[in-house]
Design a protein around this motif. Structure first.
Motif, PDB file in Angstrom:
ATOM      1  N   ASN A 185       0.746  -1.041  -0.150  1.00 23.25           N
ATOM      2  CA  ASN A 185       0.020   0.021   0.227  1.00 23.25           C
ATOM      3  C   ASN A 185       0.754   1.096  -0.092  1.00 23.25           C
ATOM      4  N   GLY A 186      -0.013   2.363  -0.172  1.00 25.18           N
ATOM      5  CA  GLY A 186       0.946   3.646  -0.122  1.00 25.18           C
ATOM      6  C   GLY A 186       1.128   4.030   1.258  1.00 25.18           C
ATOM      7  N   GLN A 187       1.660   5.096   1.233  1.00 28.33           N
ATOM      8  CA  GLN A 187       2.114   5.997   2.669  1.00 28.33           C
ATOM      9  C   GLN A 187       1.960   7.459   2.589  1.00 28.33           C
ATOM     10  N   GLU A 188       1.377   8.137   3.623  1.00 23.47           N
ATOM     11  CA  GLU A 188       1.489   9.463   3.801  1.00 23.47           C
ATOM     12  C   GLU A 188       2.755  10.111   4.191  1.00 23.47           C
ATOM     13  N   HIS A 189       3.383  11.055   3.458  1.00 22.60           N
ATOM     14  CA  HIS A 189       4.566  11.784   4.355  1.00 22.60           C
ATOM     15  C   HIS A 189       4.438  12.177   5.564  1.00 22.60           C
ATOM     16  N   PHE A 190       3.347  12.695   5.834  1.00 21.96           N
ATOM     17  CA  PHE A 190       3.106  13.381   7.076  1.00 21.96           C
ATOM     18  C   PHE A 190       3.941  14.235   7.678  1.00 21.96           C
ATOM     19  N   TYR A 191       4.798  15.206   6.615  1.00 23.70           N
ATOM     20  CA  TYR A 191       5.643  16.087   7.395  1.00 23.70           C
ATOM     21  C   TYR A 191       4.942  16.977   8.222  1.00 23.70           C
ATOM     22  N   LEU A 192       5.604  17.580   9.274  1.00 17.60           N
ATOM     23  CA  LEU A 192       5.045  18.274  10.406  1.00 17.60           C
ATOM     24  C   LEU A 192       4.599  19.662   9.889  1.00 17.60           C
ATOM     25  N   GLU A 193       5.441  20.260   9.030  1.00 20.33           N
ATOM     26  CA  GLU A 193       4.887  21.493   8.265  1.00 20.33           C
ATOM     27  C   GLU A 193       4.552  21.146   6.890  1.00 20.33           C
ATOM     28  N   GLY A 194       3.004  21.682   7.007  1.00 24.37           N
ATOM     29  CA  GLY A 194       2.196  21.373   5.811  1.00 24.37           C
ATOM     30  C   GLY A 194       2.647  22.129   4.728  1.00 24.37           C
ATOM     31  N   GLN A 195       2.076  21.897   3.576  1.00 28.24           N
ATOM     32  CA  GLN A 195       2.302  22.693   2.050  1.00 28.24           C
ATOM     33  C   GLN A 195       1.860  24.327   2.404  1.00 28.24           C
ATOM     34  N   VAL A 196       2.869  24.956   2.039  1.00 28.60           N
ATOM     35  CA  VAL A 196       2.587  26.373   2.263  1.00 28.60           C
ATOM     36  C   VAL A 196       3.572  27.319   1.289  1.00 28.60           C
ATOM     37  N   ALA A 197       2.959  28.402   1.021  1.00 30.44           N
ATOM     38  CA  ALA A 197       3.646  29.445   0.295  1.00 30.44           C
ATOM     39  C   ALA A 197       3.436  30.882   0.677  1.00 30.44           C
ATOM     40  N   LEU A 198       4.207  31.721   0.697  1.00 32.09           N
ATOM     41  CA  LEU A 198       4.325  33.244   0.826  1.00 32.09           C
ATOM     42  C   LEU A 198       4.721  33.958  -0.434  1.00 32.09           C
ATOM     43  N   VAL A 199       3.976  34.658  -1.101  1.00 29.78           N
ATOM     44  CA  VAL A 199       4.537  35.382  -2.353  1.00 29.78           C
ATOM     45  C   VAL A 199       4.282  36.934  -2.068  1.00 29.78           C
ATOM     46  N   LEU A 200       5.377  37.549  -2.533  1.00 32.96           N
ATOM     47  CA  LEU A 200       5.346  38.966  -2.455  1.00 32.96           C
ATOM     48  C   LEU A 200       5.840  39.607  -3.877  1.00 32.96           C
ATOM     49  N   PRO A 201       4.893  40.446  -4.388  1.00 29.17           N
ATOM     50  CA  PRO A 201       5.356  41.118  -5.594  1.00 29.17           C
ATOM     51  C   PRO A 201       6.266  41.993  -5.447  1.00 29.17           C
ATOM     52  N   GLN A 202       7.368  42.219  -6.583  1.00 33.55           N
ATOM     53  CA  GLN A 202       8.479  43.158  -6.387  1.00 33.55           C
ATOM     54  C   GLN A 202       8.179  44.056  -7.299  1.00 33.55           C
ATOM     55  N   GLU A 203       9.222  45.131  -7.447  1.00 41.10           N
ATOM     56  CA  GLU A 203       8.955  46.375  -7.927  1.00 41.10           C
ATOM     57  C   GLU A 203       9.399  46.306  -9.375  1.00 41.10           C
ATOM     58  N   ASN A 204      10.301  45.223  -9.828  1.00 39.07           N
ATOM     59  CA  ASN A 204      10.796  44.891 -11.373  1.00 39.07           C
ATOM     60  C   ASN A 204       9.634  43.970 -11.983  1.00 39.07           C
ATOM     61  N   GLY A 205       8.378  43.836 -11.290  1.00 40.84           N
ATOM     62  CA  GLY A 205       7.348  43.111 -11.922  1.00 40.84           C
ATOM     63  C   GLY A 205       7.446  41.654 -11.768  1.00 40.84           C
ATOM     64  N   GLY A 206       8.487  41.384 -10.867  1.00 40.00           N
ATOM     65  CA  GLY A 206       8.781  39.740 -10.430  1.00 40.00           C
ATOM     66  C   GLY A 206       8.075  39.661  -8.995  1.00 40.00           C
ATOM     67  N   VAL A 207       8.650  38.410  -8.460  1.00 33.77           N
ATOM     68  CA  VAL A 207       8.136  37.981  -7.313  1.00 33.77           C
ATOM     69  C   VAL A 207       9.086  37.313  -6.353  1.00 33.77           C
ATOM     70  N   LEU A 208       8.892  37.794  -5.142  1.00 26.46           N
ATOM     71  CA  LEU A 208       9.912  36.992  -4.025  1.00 26.46           C
ATOM     72  C   LEU A 208       8.872  35.735  -3.485  1.00 26.46           C
ATOM     73  N   VAL A 209       9.346  34.446  -3.461  1.00 24.44           N
ATOM     74  CA  VAL A 209       8.652  33.462  -3.153  1.00 24.44           C
ATOM     75  C   VAL A 209       9.175  32.696  -1.943  1.00 24.44           C
ATOM     76  N   TYR A 210       8.621  32.457  -1.005  1.00 26.71           N
ATOM     77  CA  TYR A 210       8.698  31.729   0.301  1.00 26.71           C
ATOM     78  C   TYR A 210       8.158  30.545   0.079  1.00 26.71           C
ATOM     79  N   SER A 211       8.800  29.204  -0.086  1.00 29.06           N
ATOM     80  CA  SER A 211       8.005  27.962  -0.062  1.00 29.06           C
ATOM     81  C   SER A 211       8.745  27.103   0.612  1.00 29.06           C
ATOM     82  N   SER A 212       7.995  26.054   1.213  1.00 33.43           N
ATOM     83  CA  SER A 212       8.480  24.802   1.886  1.00 33.43           C
ATOM     84  C   SER A 212       8.621  23.775   0.745  1.00 33.43           C
ATOM     85  N   SER A 213       9.718  23.896   0.085  1.00 37.25           N
ATOM     86  CA  SER A 213       9.798  22.933  -1.054  1.00 37.25           C
ATOM     87  C   SER A 213      11.295  22.157  -0.920  1.00 37.25           C
TER      88      SER A 213
END
Length: 408
Positions: A185-213
């Protein structure tokens, strides 16, 4: 004239250079045990930060005929709601092969598959509003086990085999034979920190991404493709993860991409954090396998031939399944010499979230088949399983070439 540097035998090596066997403190140990380590959800957010969440349907398989987000848009606190039609760049974020839509548009392939994404002033408002979408689906019979996939002949990638010698002839010539089937059978990873991202738009039209990856450069590439901007306009900051184990190798990207789309559309910081139940429902697990094998052996328990079929249940898209099933095939011998072998790997479609990397990456599923083969052979000849294992190990006497033609 330049003076030659002189040997300095009296100098003491820097601490840690020759500390073999010495206990060393993890660089974040104090932060971890005191609760001071900062994860994505701990990062202080700007005062104008908004929150995103996803919505889908309870249907596991079907054709989407209507998506009405009127009630979602009118829900308290909602600022924006998007569907696949609102994505300006790539709509498919498959890591190796296509098949992973950022938001489902035509087909739904598993329960809860994201079809809309909602932006609101609070996470609770976004999560509640995402459940209000009127999504109509013409249901189809879901494929949920090996037999259904085989009957439909539905795979996510082509099957292929490893060949060594003439396994069929060696099987016919073997004094003894046995058949076995093994279900893992399969198995759940069950990482303690779940899937999450925080994205901030930047002045150059790009983005700053904080990702649990586990794969920040892939997050960077996919976010850039979804936004239709150059990669240098996407910066990914990944300081630490609260567990991953393979579950954040490819599948952290979707949440970062969705947050990025909403952040750029609305020019506000956006956080998307899945609830634990949705995290477990919407992300892949360790691949379940149904392993089938025929083994030819002699009266002493020495294996003479193996014909094996490894059936990986891959979920609804390729993700990393091609390589995972390959790895299971490579491990079907484990540490044992197989004089003749045909090992076939199948990558079957299922109407579940796409299964993904997990520690071992297919290896354990192959090793488990090898060990059951040795156990069953030992029982068949009435010998101690350890003795049978030792007699079948790779060795100069038995042989050193694997089923994939590598010399040990």
């Amino acid at each position: 004239m330049i003076d030659e540097p002189q040997a300095a035998d009296h100098l003491v090596p820097p601490t840690g250079v020759n500390d073999i066997g010495a206990s060393k403190k993890h660089e974040s140990a104090q932060l971890h045990v005191t609760g001071s380590a900062r994860y994505v959800d701990d990062i202080p957010v700007p005062s104008n930060c908004m929150h995103a969440y996803v919505g889908g349907t309870a249907t596991a398989s079907g054709t989407i005929t209507r998506i009405d987000t009127t009630a979602v848009a009118q829900a308290p606190g909602v600022v924006d709601v998007i569907t696949a039609a609102d994505i300006v760049g790539h709509k498919d974020i498959g890591p190796v092969f296509p098949g992973d839509p950022l938001l489902a548009e035509d087909q739904v392939n598993y329960v809860g598959q994201p079809i809309i994404a909602v932006l609101a002033h609070s996470r609770d408002a976004a999560r509640k509003a995402a459940q209000l979408a009127n999504i109509e689906v013409q249901s189809l019979a879901p494929i949920l086990d090996l037999q259904a996939a085989q009957q439909a002949q539905r795979t996510v990638r082509p099957s292929h085999s490893l060949h060594k010698g003439d396994a069929q002839q060696a099987m016919l010539a073997a004094p003894r034979q046995l058949n076995l089937e093994q279900r893992i059978n399969g198995q759940e990873h069950f990482y303690l920190e779940g899937q999450v991202a925080l994205v901030l738009p930047q002045e150059n039209g790009g983005v700053l991404v904080y990702s649990s990856s586990q794969h920040p450069s892939e997050v960077q590439k996919l976010v850039a493709e979804v936004l239709a901007v150059p990669m240098h306009q996407v910066v990914v900051d990944m300081r630490r993860m609260g567990g991953g184990f393979g579950g954040k190798e490819t599948q952290a990207a979707q949440w970062a991409c969705l947050a990025a789309v909403l952040a750029v559309r609305n020019q506000v910081p956006v956080k998307l954090r899945l609830g634990r139940s949705d995290d477990m429902r919407l992300t892949g697990k360790r691949h379940a396998f149904v392993n089938q094998a025929k083994v030819g052996f002699d009266d002493e328990g020495q294996i003479l031939a193996v014909q094996a079929e490894l059936n990986g249940l891959c979920g609804c898209s390729p993700d990393l399944s091609d390589a995972i099933v390959d790895r299971a095939m490579f491990h079907t011998d484990n540490a044992y010499y197989l004089p003749a072998a045909k090992i076939t790997g199948h990558r079957w479609f299922q109407n579940t979230a796409s299964q993904t990397a997990f520690r071992g990456f297919g290896g354990p599923q192959g090793v488990m088949l090898a060990e059951q083969m040795l156990d069953d052979v030992a029982r068949a000849v009435g010998r101690d399983p350890l003795s049978v294992r030792l007699a079948n190990l790779y060795s100069e006497r038995r042989g050193l070439v694997t089923p994939y033609h590598q010399t040990v």
